[in-house]
Design an enzyme around this catalytic site. Structure first.
Site, PDB file in Angstrom:
ATOM      1  N   PHE A   5      -7.579  65.456  47.526  1.00 43.50           N
ATOM      2  CA  PHE A   5      -9.020  65.538  47.705  1.00 43.50           C
ATOM      3  C   PHE A   5      -9.312  65.804  49.181  1.00 43.50           C
ATOM      4  O   PHE A   5      -8.637  65.266  50.059  1.00 43.50           O
ATOM      5  CB  PHE A   5      -9.678  64.231  47.250  1.00 43.50           C
ATOM      6  CG  PHE A   5     -11.168  64.320  47.152  1.00 43.50           C
ATOM      7  CD1 PHE A   5     -11.758  64.947  46.071  1.00 43.50           C
ATOM      8  CD2 PHE A   5     -11.981  63.784  48.144  1.00 43.50           C
ATOM      9  CE1 PHE A   5     -13.149  65.044  45.969  1.00 43.50           C
ATOM     10  CE2 PHE A   5     -13.356  63.876  48.060  1.00 43.50           C
ATOM     11  CZ  PHE A   5     -13.946  64.510  46.978  1.00 43.50           C
TER      12      PHE A   5
ATOM     13  N   ARG B 149     -14.452  70.191  35.057  1.00 43.59           N
ATOM     14  CA  ARG B 149     -13.823  68.916  34.720  1.00 43.59           C
ATOM     15  C   ARG B 149     -14.624  68.184  33.650  1.00 43.59           C
ATOM     16  O   ARG B 149     -15.838  68.007  33.785  1.00 43.59           O
ATOM     17  CB  ARG B 149     -13.696  68.027  35.957  1.00 43.59           C
ATOM     18  CG  ARG B 149     -12.763  68.564  37.020  1.00 43.59           C
ATOM     19  CD  ARG B 149     -12.399  67.497  38.031  1.00 43.59           C
ATOM     20  NE  ARG B 149     -13.544  66.740  38.499  1.00 43.59           N
ATOM     21  CZ  ARG B 149     -13.469  65.724  39.364  1.00 43.59           C
ATOM     22  NH1 ARG B 149     -12.289  65.352  39.827  1.00 43.59           N
ATOM     23  NH2 ARG B 149     -14.549  65.089  39.764  1.00 43.59           N
TER      24      ARG B 149
ATOM     25  N   ASP C 260      -3.821  56.971  47.213  1.00 45.59           N
ATOM     26  CA  ASP C 260      -5.237  57.122  46.888  1.00 45.59           C
ATOM     27  C   ASP C 260      -5.377  56.939  45.374  1.00 45.59           C
ATOM     28  O   ASP C 260      -4.859  57.740  44.590  1.00 45.59           O
ATOM     29  CB  ASP C 260      -5.714  58.517  47.315  1.00 45.59           C
ATOM     30  CG  ASP C 260      -7.187  58.772  46.989  1.00 45.59           C
ATOM     31  OD1 ASP C 260      -7.749  58.067  46.137  1.00 45.59           O
ATOM     32  OD2 ASP C 260      -7.762  59.698  47.583  1.00 45.59           O
TER      33      ASP C 260
ATOM     34  N   TYR D  99     -16.908  53.594  42.191  1.00 43.38           N
ATOM     35  CA  TYR D  99     -18.074  54.143  41.484  1.00 43.38           C
ATOM     36  C   TYR D  99     -17.709  55.120  40.377  1.00 43.38           C
ATOM     37  O   TYR D  99     -18.593  55.687  39.738  1.00 43.38           O
ATOM     38  CB  TYR D  99     -19.042  54.817  42.465  1.00 43.38           C
ATOM     39  CG  TYR D  99     -18.412  55.744  43.467  1.00 43.38           C
ATOM     40  CD1 TYR D  99     -17.977  57.010  43.105  1.00 43.38           C
ATOM     41  CD2 TYR D  99     -18.275  55.355  44.803  1.00 43.38           C
ATOM     42  CE1 TYR D  99     -17.400  57.855  44.034  1.00 43.38           C
ATOM     43  CE2 TYR D  99     -17.705  56.193  45.729  1.00 43.38           C
ATOM     44  CZ  TYR D  99     -17.275  57.450  45.347  1.00 43.38           C
ATOM     45  OH  TYR D  99     -16.703  58.292  46.272  1.00 43.38           O
ATOM     46  N   LYS D 100     -16.413  55.305  40.109  1.00 41.68           N
ATOM     47  CA  LYS D 100     -16.008  56.170  39.002  1.00 41.68           C
ATOM     48  C   LYS D 100     -15.798  55.303  37.758  1.00 41.68           C
ATOM     49  O   LYS D 100     -16.750  54.872  37.133  1.00 41.68           O
ATOM     50  CB  LYS D 100     -14.747  56.949  39.385  1.00 41.68           C
ATOM     51  CG  LYS D 100     -14.908  57.843  40.614  1.00 41.68           C
ATOM     52  CD  LYS D 100     -13.651  58.621  40.899  1.00 41.68           C
ATOM     53  CE  LYS D 100     -13.693  59.339  42.241  1.00 41.68           C
ATOM     54  NZ  LYS D 100     -14.740  60.381  42.306  1.00 41.68           N
TER      55      LYS D 100
END
Length: 407
Positions: free
Chosen positions: A128, A379, A205, A230-231
């Site tokens: 990322f 996605r 990560d 927050y995912k």
């Protein structure tokens, strides 16, 4: 497979009831299916209640007294709860603090400082973007060299690729457990082992794996790990991230951002910094209590559901989508940008198409909320606690129709 088969999957889903514990989109939002929980999870109803309680009773009623009535301990108590529910870690090694980027910076600075005689950081070119920015920033600040693995964007970094780049100059390795584009699951155990064999430390990560697949940080001897909340943890937009520091490294952890909350005695107001004991030394500024409440409620749902059951449903959902991609979308010009083997695929499926950016906009206009990742990835995020099989089927029907030009 037909739609009746999909309905039966929902009927026998042990996690089906959890969807009712989240806020539903309003009528005006016209959502067929929310398939972007791997970017931002939906809000739990319990979080809304807790935030009202926080404002009315704790903040509003107890005022500043609430800091000594539990607020100060939240970064570590919630960290321990998260460690038990989703990280495979014993207490005292995980803390909720800062953003993912800041936590990555702290972990990487600490890792390279523990290997002062080495001058290289190893990472994946297709991590990322923020991971790459942090690596470059640390390298520039400390005069280090960066080596990058050219992993396949359609899969992810492999043990062999890491082994080929490790050397006696490597101080730290920073990699993603689950690739954000393809959802490929890296072999954490083997990569950590070969990194240690070379004398380097590893920083993982976990943003796209925490709360979706089982993680065994202690069993795999991981040095440092960072992830957002927050995912799949549904803690809310901008909720604070977490930082894991293996117990054996905590005394040697030098805070890159020393702050009063990480001080041995924050309220002594001393003019010089003295690091606190254990994991608390990783704190910098004042903990964001409103955000921590969201983390606590999201972690509580994962804890209740059980990470193994969550993983089983994630596999079933991604298997359904993969099959429909092959049956419905590939004949219309799309491709599969994620691994076919469920054992190395996380909680989302990427569909590739030359016109992915335009298709993504059209899907969102039709109420199928996905996200686009350049250059050609769409996605489909499948959050097990909030995503049903029938809604997924309905969303894929819309996807098929959009590609066929019928919408």
């Amino acid at each position: 497979m037909i739609v009746d088969d999909v309905r039966r999957l929902d009927e026998h889903d042990p996690l089906a009831a959890f969807a009712s514990r989240f806020v539903e989109p309003g009528e005006r939002d016209r959502v067929v299916a929310y398939l972007d929980g791997n970017s931002l999870g939906r809000p739990p109803l319990a979080t809304r209640r807790r935030l009202l309680e926080l404002v009315d009773e704790q903040w509003g009623g107890r005022l500043i007294r609430a800091w000594s009535e539990g607020w100060m301990e939240l970064p570590t108590t919630i960290g321990d709860q998260l460690a038990s529910a989703a990280l495979g870690a014993v207490p005292g090694q995980t803390i909720i603090a800062d953003s993912t980027t800041v936590c990555l910076y702290k972990a990487l600075r600490a890792a390279v400082a523990m290997r002062p005689d080495r001058g290289e950081i190893l990472t994946d070119r297709h991590n990322f973007p923020t991971d790459g920015y942090v690596v470059d920033g640390v390298a520039e600040q400390l005069g280090l060299t960066v080596r990058r693995i050219d992993s396949d964007p359609a899969s992810g970094v492999t043990v062999e690729q890491v082994a080929a780049q490790l050397s006696s100059r490597t101080s730290a390795v920073l990699l993603s457990h689950v690739a954000y584009r393809s959802a490929f699951i890296a072999d954490m155990a083997a990569i950590t082992e070969i990194t240690h064999d070379s004398g380097a430390l590893v920083v993982w990560d976990l943003c796209h794996s925490v709360g979706c697949i089982p993680i065994l940080l202690d069993d795999h001897d991981v040095d440092f790990a960072v992830g957002c909340t927050y995912k799949y943890l549904n803690a809310g937009p901008g909720a604070p991230a977490f930082l894991y520091i293996r117990a054996e490294h905590q005394d040697g952890f030098v805070p890159a951002v020393p702050g009063w909350m990480g001080h041995a005695d924050p309220f002594a107001m001393q003019p010089t910094y003295s690091p606190g004991h254990g994991i608390r030394r990783a704190l910098s500024g004042t903990p964001p209590i409103t955000g921590l409440i969201g983390v606590q409620e999201g972690v509580g749902l994962v804890e209740e559901a059980g990470i193994d059951r969550i993983r089983a449903k994630a596999v079933a959902l991604t298997e359904l989508v993969t099959a429909l991609v092959d049956d419905w979308l590939v004949p219309l010009g799309a491709g599969l940008g994620s691994p076919r083997d469920a054992s190395v695929r996380g909680g989302h499926v990427t569909v590739t198409h030359p016109e992915a950016a335009d298709i993504s906009r059209r899907l969102i206009d039709e109420g199928v909320i996905i996200d686009y990742r350049p250059p050609d990835g769409i996605r489909i995020g499948l959050s097990p606690l909030t995503t049903s099989f029938t809604r997924t089927w309905a969303a894929m029907e819309v996807f098929r129709d959009v590609l066929a030009g019928e919408r």
